[in-house]
Scaffold this active site. Structure first.
Site: not given
Length: 276
Positions: A8, A10, A60, A104, A116
């Site tokens: 990802d 974040e 991502h 995250h 999220h």
């Protein structure tokens, strides 16, 4: 030794704003550079411990954040959108371990940077067998199906905490402390990369004691949406039951089928968001 990396962004040290992680935004080039360096640090540490084959799934957004020529280890890069297994595309039973890089916290987590759960414009909460989970917990379904242990995860302290019950033996590397949804105390990138390299090295050296995730079956995945019409649309997918005005449940003995149904629900609700 063959390893699968789901990346990802974040959870990368230095990342605190959408402008750093959305293609075309002003600071995106810096964000993808920070991510690339962290991914390479993980690969380097794993190589030093004996891993020899790497598959990296860029997971991502539009999923083209990593440049293939920049990856260490002659890693295979899976990139681009609409992958059947989304963030876990490419994983199968031939892998010795799965690593979640730059992950995250879940959408409802307190003080989790850029929190999220898959789609912040659609999903309010996800529960796996009644426990709130983020993307790491949902993605663990695929690892469990193929019998692959999750040996490593990196991100903020919330990310590390959320994976604990699912992958207690995994090496957990915290590269920043979340101060809120858009603020964090970030380790210097050199320090973060050193910790990631050392952590990946330990994860590979300890891989023999790692075990795949285990879930009580049948597994129930409950998804609560922001608005009721998303729940209604989700019921178009097989095995989906509406259990509340904004909440649906997906239940299945087969973990891969469960995950596929979730991905189908996700893409349907994403289409609904894009029409508003």
């Amino acid at each position: 030794m063959k390893l699968f990396l789901s990346t990802d962004i974040e959870g990368t040290s230095g990342i605190v704003a959408w402008e750093q992680i959305v293609e075309g935004k002003t600071e995106y080039a810096q964000g993808r550079l920070l991510l690339t360096n962290e991914v390479n640090a993980v690969i380097a540490g794993a190589q030093e411990a004996g891993a020899s084959e790497f598959v990296v799934n860029d997971a991502h957004s539009f999923m083209r954040n990593l440049h293939p020529q920049d990856l260490l280890g002659e890693a295979t890069l899976i990139s681009g959108q609409h992958k059947p297994l989304y963030m876990m595309e490419g994983l199968d039973s031939s892998f010795d371990g799965a690593l979640f890089v730059s992950y995250h916290g879940s959408i409802g987590a307190e003080k989790a940077i850029l929190s999220h759960t898959y789609n912040p414009r659609a999903i309010w909460e996800v529960r796996l067998n009644s426990e709130i989970v983020g993307e790491s917990g949902i993605n663990a379904l695929v690892a469990a199906h193929y019998g692959v242990p999750i040996i490593f995860i990196s991100g903020d302290e919330i990310t590390a905490r959320e994976i604990t019950n699912i992958a207690p033996q995994a090496e957990k590397i915290v590269v920043k402390e979340s101060l809120g949804r858009f603020a964090a105390a970030n380790l210097h990138p050199n320090v973060a990369c050193r910790l990631l390299r050392e952590g990946a090295n330990r994860a590979v050296r300890n891989i023999q004691v790692m075990r795949p995730p285990v879930f009580t079956r049948p597994v129930s995945l409950e998804v609560t949406f922001l608005v009721a019409d998303m729940a209604e649309m989700a019921c178009w997918v097989r095995n989906v039951e509406r259990i509340g005005p904004r909440t649906i449940a997906i239940r299945d003995e087969n973990l891969l089928d469960l995950y596929r149904s979730f991905v189908a629900v996700l893409l349907l609700t994403r289409a609904l968001v894009d029409t508003h």
